[in-house]
Design an enzyme around this catalytic site. Structure first.
Site, PDB file in Angstrom:
ATOM      1  N   CYS A  40      -1.399   5.548   9.455  1.00  0.00           N
ATOM      2  CA  CYS A  40      -0.147   4.953   9.877  1.00  0.00           C
ATOM      3  C   CYS A  40      -0.351   3.656  10.649  1.00  0.00           C
ATOM      4  CB  CYS A  40       0.439   5.955  10.852  1.00  0.00           C
ATOM      5  SG  CYS A  40       2.116   6.239  10.643  1.00  0.00           S
ATOM      6  N   CYS A  97       1.459  -2.694  15.816  1.00  0.00           N
ATOM      7  CA  CYS A  97       1.480  -2.386  14.384  1.00  0.00           C
ATOM      8  C   CYS A  97       0.815  -3.491  13.570  1.00  0.00           C
ATOM      9  CB  CYS A  97       2.923  -2.201  13.932  1.00  0.00           C
ATOM     10  SG  CYS A  97       3.094  -1.992  12.153  1.00  0.00           S
ATOM     11  N   CYS A 130       6.414  -5.446  16.012  1.00  0.00           N
ATOM     12  CA  CYS A 130       5.977  -4.452  16.996  1.00  0.00           C
ATOM     13  C   CYS A 130       4.514  -4.731  17.345  1.00  0.00           C
ATOM     14  CB  CYS A 130       6.149  -3.044  16.440  1.00  0.00           C
ATOM     15  SG  CYS A 130       7.863  -2.721  15.978  1.00  0.00           S
ATOM     16  N   GLU A 173       0.830  -1.188   0.000  1.00  0.00           N
ATOM     17  CA  GLU A 173       0.000   0.000   0.000  1.00  0.00           C
ATOM     18  C   GLU A 173       0.868   1.243   0.000  1.00  0.00           C
ATOM     19  OE1 GLU A 173      -2.667  -0.604   3.295  1.00  0.00           O
ATOM     20  OE2 GLU A 173      -3.950  -1.896   2.089  1.00  0.00           O
ATOM     21  N   CYS A 218       6.539  -7.050   7.250  1.00  0.00           N
ATOM     22  CA  CYS A 218       7.716  -6.585   7.984  1.00  0.00           C
ATOM     23  C   CYS A 218       8.236  -7.758   8.798  1.00  0.00           C
ATOM     24  CB  CYS A 218       7.334  -5.426   8.911  1.00  0.00           C
ATOM     25  SG  CYS A 218       8.739  -4.721   9.800  1.00  0.00           S
ATOM     26  N   CYS A 268       3.641   8.369   1.204  1.00  0.00           N
ATOM     27  CA  CYS A 268       4.147   7.395   2.158  1.00  0.00           C
ATOM     28  C   CYS A 268       4.329   6.077   1.412  1.00  0.00           C
ATOM     29  CB  CYS A 268       3.119   7.261   3.282  1.00  0.00           C
ATOM     30  SG  CYS A 268       3.571   6.033   4.503  1.00  0.00           S
TER      31      CYS A 268
HETATM   32  N1  SAH Z   1       9.172   0.189  10.059  1.00  0.00           N
HETATM   33  C1  SAH Z   1       9.399   1.580  10.174  1.00  0.00           C
HETATM   34  C2  SAH Z   1       8.538   2.419   9.269  1.00  0.00           C
HETATM   35  C3  SAH Z   1       7.096   2.051   9.098  1.00  0.00           C
HETATM   36  S1  SAH Z   1       5.973   2.376  10.388  1.00  0.00           S
HETATM   37  C4  SAH Z   1       9.246   2.017  11.602  1.00  0.00           C
HETATM   38  O1  SAH Z   1       8.791   1.243  12.413  1.00  0.00           O
HETATM   39  O2  SAH Z   1       9.632   3.139  11.884  1.00  0.00           O
HETATM   40  C5  SAH Z   1       5.704   4.136  10.407  1.00  0.00           C
HETATM   41  C6  SAH Z   1       5.297   4.658  11.788  1.00  0.00           C
HETATM   42  O3  SAH Z   1       3.962   4.257  12.157  1.00  0.00           O
HETATM   43  C7  SAH Z   1       6.210   4.129  12.879  1.00  0.00           C
HETATM   44  O4  SAH Z   1       6.545   5.137  13.786  1.00  0.00           O
HETATM   45  C8  SAH Z   1       5.315   3.104  13.529  1.00  0.00           C
HETATM   46  O5  SAH Z   1       5.750   2.808  14.821  1.00  0.00           O
HETATM   47  C9  SAH Z   1       3.972   3.779  13.476  1.00  0.00           C
HETATM   48  N2  SAH Z   1       2.829   2.894  13.685  1.00  0.00           N
HETATM   49  C10 SAH Z   1       2.754   1.577  13.438  1.00  0.00           C
HETATM   50  N3  SAH Z   1       1.522   1.112  13.765  1.00  0.00           N
HETATM   51  C11 SAH Z   1       0.824   2.160  14.240  1.00  0.00           C
HETATM   52  C12 SAH Z   1      -0.520   2.316  14.715  1.00  0.00           C
HETATM   53  N4  SAH Z   1      -1.369   1.301  14.733  1.00  0.00           N
HETATM   54  N5  SAH Z   1      -0.915   3.537  15.112  1.00  0.00           N
HETATM   55  C13 SAH Z   1      -0.060   4.582  15.028  1.00  0.00           C
HETATM   56  N6  SAH Z   1       1.206   4.497  14.578  1.00  0.00           N
HETATM   57  C14 SAH Z   1       1.645   3.300  14.197  1.00  0.00           C
HETATM   58 FE1  SF4 Z   2       7.716  -3.199  11.174  1.00  0.00          FE
HETATM   59 FE2  SF4 Z   2       5.471  -2.048  12.041  1.00  0.00          FE
HETATM   60 FE3  SF4 Z   2       7.537  -2.332  13.707  1.00  0.00          FE
HETATM   61 FE4  SF4 Z   2       7.699  -0.566  11.689  1.00  0.00          FE
HETATM   62  S1  SF4 Z   2       6.275  -0.462  13.435  1.00  0.00           S
HETATM   63  S2  SF4 Z   2       9.279  -2.052  12.338  1.00  0.00           S
HETATM   64  S3  SF4 Z   2       6.504  -1.650  10.104  1.00  0.00           S
HETATM   65  S4  SF4 Z   2       6.354  -4.001  12.769  1.00  0.00           S
END
Ligand code: SAH
Ligand code: SF4
Length: 392
Positions: free
Chosen positions: A368, A142, A139, A115, A135, A128
């Site tokens: 995000c 996420c 996390c 996406e 991934c 974006c």
């Molecule tokens: N993998 C990279 C970039 C992609 S995520 C990283 O983790 O930085 C982009 C941003 O969105 C990151 O700061 C991530 O922690 C945040 N993010 C992920 N899931 C989210 C959610 N459900 N609500 C708000 N932010 C989120």
């Molecule tokens: Fe991967 Fe989501 Fe963690 Fe970013 S926030 S490193 S996309 S699992």
């Protein structure tokens, strides 16, 4: 999340078959394009000029057909079309949110989907983009991190996302027309699916193309790479890409960060801060963006806010507070608005910009951390239906 949950998942390695048929020019570095042109029979003394010409057609004018490259001789156009193609990933669908945010579903080789989200604002338009399918990291807040299938995107698939968005926005200059200075797509953030620093070489090569002055020509100051904290790659990012850096910080103690961003067990807060301190000098950039997702009763107390500003002392920084975007089955809730404001206030009074990121495109699940490929979602819901049926 249990103590035994993995920090990373395995990367699906797609066997790199020898390319069948003509070579795709999109995603090649200038040097690689030069080698390919030489191998196809371009005379050595012409090759630099040919690379410049074709590069401009592809990346400045957005041309996809060799026949349209009107400053090349017919014979040379023939040589190009006999040996090469200009191929982008396929845009499968496009959703436009009530707030103008656009979400594109892009299909890449092998049928996987990623996406891409375009966010228009009054003074900029930010795209974006994704660097991986899914991934490898997990996390806990996420949605992308719950996706099993993972592979790295290739440079053409990464730069292709920018080109597809420019197609959709009608942003390539008109030939013969006035020089078009508007930039609907003025900024790129690597904040879609995937951990960009775990696909370093491809991300770097793609960003070099996006930054190249003879083509798309976005300045390195308009590109922001977001990482969860892959410490050894942070200095490389400064030296080899030189873009802006955002870091998914999200917690102020190792105990909490281990749960939210499990890669913290490998590189903890102290190690991460060490690498971040060096970044502005190495990359000659300004501030680092600290991303901080606001999770109710997990990381959102006044004490957290105070610890945060203490930890980052001495680092030129802005703190981007992200209200948690909920997804089906997510184990967290978004902090209350008054809590987010109180947190922002403490950070602001300590001298840091502390914008609260307005969720955009929520109606189309474009916010995000909500990105997850539609096929994966469909697969999941199919499984749920099957399980339901099996239970009778
Ligand atoms: N993998 C990279 C970039 C992609 S995520 C990283 O983790 O930085 C982009 C941003 O969105 C990151 O700061 C991530 O922690 C945040 N993010 C992920 N899931 C989210 C959610 N459900 N609500 C708000 N932010 C989120
Ligand atoms: Fe991967 Fe989501 Fe963690 Fe970013 S926030 S490193 S996309 S699992």
């Amino acid at each position: 999340m249990t103590a035994t949950a993995p920090i990373t998942q395995d990367l699906v390695t797609i066997p790199r078959k020898a390319p069948e048929g003509p070579l795709n020019l999109v995603g090649l570095s200038r040097d690689a394009m030069r080698d390919a042109f030489l191998a196809a029979g371009t005379p050595e003394k012409q090759v630099k000029m040919r690379v410049n010409q074709v590069w401009q057609w592809i990346y400045y004018w957005g041309v996809r057909d060799f026949a349209d490259m009107t400053n090349l001789s017919k014979d040379y156009r023939q040589l190009l079309s006999d040996n090469f193609v200009i191929r982008l990933p396929e845009m499968v669908s496009r959703n436009v949110s009530a707030d103008g945010t656009r979400k594109y579903l892009v299909r890449i080789a092998g049928g996987h989907e990623v996406e891409v989200v375009y966010i228009p604002e009054s003074d900029r338009g930010t795209l974006c983009i994704s660097s991986q399918v899914g991934c490898t990291l997990t996390c806990s807040f996420c949605h992308t991190g719950t996706q099993k299938l993972v592979r790295n995107l290739t440079p053409d698939e990464i730069v292709g996302q920018v080109m597809l968005a420019r197609d959709d926005l009608g942003e390539w200059p008109e030939r013969g027309g006035p020089k078009n200075e508007t930039r609907l797509l003025s900024n790129v953030v690597l904040m879609g699916m995937g951990e960009p620093l775990y696909n370093f070489d491809n991300v770097r090569d793609a960003m070099k193309i996006v930054m190249d002055g003879e083509g798309i020509a976005l300045s390195r100051r308009r590109i922001t790479l977001s990482t969860s904290g892959i410490v050894p790659e942070i200095a490389r990012c400064a030296e080899e890409i030189g873009c802006q850096l955002a870091v998914s910080f999200h917690a102020t103690t190792d105990e909490v960060r281990n749960k939210l961003v499990p890669i913290n067990k490998k590189w903890n807060i102290e190690a991460l801060l060490g690498a971040l301190k060096e970044y502005p000098r190495l990359s000659n950039s300004e501030r680092i963006t600290f991303e901080y997702v606001m999770l109710k009763d997990v990381n959102d107390s006044d004490a957290d806010a105070r610890r945060l500003v203490n930890l980052i002392k001495g680092i030129p920084a802005k703190i981007n507070l992200i209200p948690f975007n909920e997804w089906p089955g997510a184990p967290y809730e978004r902090s209350d608005w008054s809590r987010i404001e109180a947190f922002a206030d403490i950070v602001y009074k300590a001298g840091y910009a502390s914008p609260i990121r307005t969720p955009r495109g929520e109606d189309i699940m474009a916010a995000c951390g909500q990105l997850k490929s539609a096929t994966e979602r469909a697969r999941k819901s199919r499984k749920a239906i099957e399980a339901e049926a099996a239970r009778g």
